[in-house]
Design a protein around this motif. Structure first.
Motif, short mmCIF file in Angstrom:
data_model
loop_
_atom_site.label_atom_id
_atom_site.label_comp_id
_atom_site.label_asym_id
_atom_site.label_seq_id
_atom_site.Cartn_x
_atom_site.Cartn_y
_atom_site.Cartn_z
N PHE A 36 -2.62 9.46 1.50
CA PHE A 36 -2.85 8.23 0.73
C PHE A 36 -2.61 7.00 1.59
O PHE A 36 -3.38 6.03 1.54
CB PHE A 36 -1.94 8.20 -0.50
N VAL A 37 -1.52 7.01 2.37
CA VAL A 37 -1.18 5.84 3.19
C VAL A 37 -2.31 5.52 4.17
O VAL A 37 -2.72 4.36 4.31
CB VAL A 37 0.14 6.08 3.96
N ASN B 38 1.16 9.72 -5.05
CA ASN B 38 1.71 10.99 -4.59
C ASN B 38 2.53 11.66 -5.68
O ASN B 38 2.42 12.88 -5.92
CB ASN B 38 2.57 10.75 -3.35
N ASP C 87 1.09 -1.72 6.96
CA ASP C 87 0.72 -1.89 5.56
C ASP C 87 -0.30 -3.01 5.43
O ASP C 87 -0.06 -4.12 5.92
CB ASP C 87 1.96 -2.21 4.72
N SER D 112 1.36 7.74 9.39
CA SER D 112 0.88 8.77 8.46
C SER D 112 1.25 10.16 8.95
O SER D 112 1.67 11.02 8.17
CB SER D 112 -0.64 8.65 8.30
N SER E 264 0.85 4.24 -2.67
CA SER E 264 0.67 5.62 -2.20
C SER E 264 1.75 6.53 -2.75
O SER E 264 1.49 7.69 -3.11
CB SER E 264 0.68 5.65 -0.66
N LEU F 60 1.51 12.20 0.65
CA LEU F 60 1.77 10.77 0.79
C LEU F 60 1.09 10.22 2.05
O LEU F 60 0.51 9.13 2.03
CB LEU F 60 3.28 10.51 0.85
N LEU G 68 -5.85 4.57 2.15
CA LEU G 68 -5.82 3.29 1.44
C LEU G 68 -5.73 2.10 2.39
O LEU G 68 -6.11 0.97 2.03
CB LEU G 68 -4.64 3.26 0.46
N ASN G 69 -5.24 2.33 3.61
CA ASN G 69 -5.12 1.23 4.56
C ASN G 69 -6.40 0.96 5.34
O ASN G 69 -6.53 -0.09 5.97
CB ASN G 69 -3.98 1.51 5.55
N VAL H 141 0.83 -1.20 0.00
CA VAL H 141 0.00 0.00 0.00
C VAL H 141 0.86 1.25 0.00
O VAL H 141 0.55 2.25 -0.67
CB VAL H 141 -0.94 0.00 1.21
N THR H 142 1.97 1.21 0.73
CA THR H 142 2.87 2.37 0.77
C THR H 142 3.45 2.65 -0.61
O THR H 142 3.56 3.82 -1.03
CB THR H 142 4.00 2.14 1.78
#
Length: 295
Positions: free
Chosen positions: A61-62, A51, A135, A93, A47, A58, A65-66, A43-44
Motif C-alpha cells: 500500500f505504501v 492494511n 510520504d 516499502s 496505508s 502494508l 499509493l505514493n 499516505v502511511t
C-alpha cells in the motif's frame, strides 16, 4: 577533479543517509507502532488503515499509493527529487515487508508512542535532510500552500486530523489519540533532525560570483534571489544573495551553491511566517535574458 570527487562523495552520503532513515522509519512502524494499531500520518497512515481492514501488505500500500505523488513531485521539483524519492520510498516499502516478520518490541501503548514517535521522526528527518521523501502528503501540502495562506505544516496537520478521525471511528478513539500524540512527537523530532519543519528557509549567501550563482539557482529551481553588495573586513568586496526556499528544496539549493562556488559562505534560517508569494515559477522572459547574457 577535486570538485567531482566532492560531488560524488556528497551524493553517496546523501543516499546512505536516506537509506538509514528509511530503515529506521520502517522499524519504528512495524516493530512499535503498527502492532499497537497506532497510526502515522499521511499516505502511511492511510496505508495502515487499509492494511488493518484488508490484510494486504502494508509495504504494498505504501509504495503504490505514493506513486502518483512521486509523479507530481517530479513535475514540480525535477529529476533529482524523483530519483531520491523512488529510492527512499522503495527501500522504505521493502524494509516494512522485512520488519513485518520481526516480533514487536512492546505492546505497551505509551512506550510504543514515545519510542516509536522518536524513531519515526529521526528516520523521516534524515530522509528529508538529504533530499529524499517517504510520504507524498508533503508534496500535496506544498502545492496547496502555494495557492492558499496555509503553511505546509498546517496543511499536513489538517490532513492528518482527518486520517486520525477515521482511525478513531474504525479502531476506537483511544487509538486516534495515541496516534495524534505520536504525530506531535514525530513532528518535533523531525524538526530537530531535519533542522526545521517550517514552510520556508531563508538562505544568506556571501560569494564572489553573486549574479552567476543567482542565475543558476533560478535556472534550476525557479527561485529568485535578492542581490546586494557587501564588504568583508578581510576579504573585501562580496556579493550577498538572499533567497527563500521550501524545506524540500533546501538540499537542492545547497548542492547548487556548493557546485557553483564551494568557498561561498551560507547561513540557513527558519522562517516563522511569509507574507506574499515567495514560490515562483520560471519566467520564459527571464530565462531568455539569462541564456542571452554574455557574462
Amino acid at each position: 577533479m577535486e570538485t567531482k570527487e566532492r560531488t560524488l562523495r556528497s551524493i553517496i552520503i546523501s543516499y546512505l543517509m536516506i537509506a538509514i532513515g528509511a530503515v529506521v522509519a520502517a522499524f519504528a512502524l512495524e516493530a512499535l507502532l503498527v502492532p499497537c494499531t497506532i497510526l502515522d500520518g499521511g499516505v502511511t497512515g492511510i496505508s495502515i488503515i487499509l492494511n488493518q481492514l484488508t490484510g494486504i501488505s502494508l509495504s504494498a500500500f505504501v509504495f503504490v499509493l505514493n506513486i502518483p505523488f512521486l509523479i507530481i513531485g517530479f513535475k514540480q521539483m525535477g529529476k533529482r527529487f524523483l530519483v531520491r524519492g523512488i529510492f527512499g520510498m522503495a527501500l522504505f516499502s521493502v524494509m516494512l515487508a522485512v520488519f513485518h516478520h520481526v516480533e514487536a518490541v512492546t505492546h505497551e501503548e505509551l512506550l510504543a508512542v514515545v519510542f516509536g514517535g522518536v524513531l519515526l521522526g529521526a528516520g523521516v528527518g534524515l530522509v528529508l535532510r538529504y533530499g529524499g521523501c517517504l510520504d507524498g502528503t508533503e508534496i500535496v501540502a506544498l502545492l496547496v500552500s502555494k495557492k492558499t495562506n496555509a503553511s505546509v505544516g498546517q496543511v499536513i496537520l489538517m490532513i492528518n486530523v482527518v486520517i486520525y478521525a477515521v482511525a478513531g471511528i474504525l479502531f476506537g478513539w483511544d487509538r486516534a489519540l495515541y496516534s495524534l500524540l505520536t504525530y506531535f512527537i514525530t513532528f518535533k523530532v523531525i524538526d530537530m533532525v531535519e533542522a526545521g519543519m517550517d514552510q520556508g528557509k531563508s538562505l544568506m549567501i556571501i560569494t564572489e560570483n553573486g549574479r552567476e550563482l543567482a542565475e543558476e539557482i533560478y535556472r534550476k529551481m525557479g527561485r529568485t534571489c535578492t542581490l546586494m553588495e557587501g564588504e568583508g573586513l578581510v576579504s573585501g568586496d562580496k556579493d550577498v544573495l538572499y533567497c527563500v526556499v521550501t524545506r524540500l528544496e533546501l538540499s537542492d539549493a545547497k548542492e547548487i551553491i556548493q557546485n557553483a562556488d564551494y568557498s561561498a559562505f551560507v547561513t540557513v534560517t527558519d522562517i516563522a511566517e511569509i507574507l506574499g508569494q515567495h514560490i515562483k515559477k520560471k519566467s520564459p522572459k527571464v530565462m531568455k535574458e539569462i541564456s542571452e547574457d554574455p557574462s
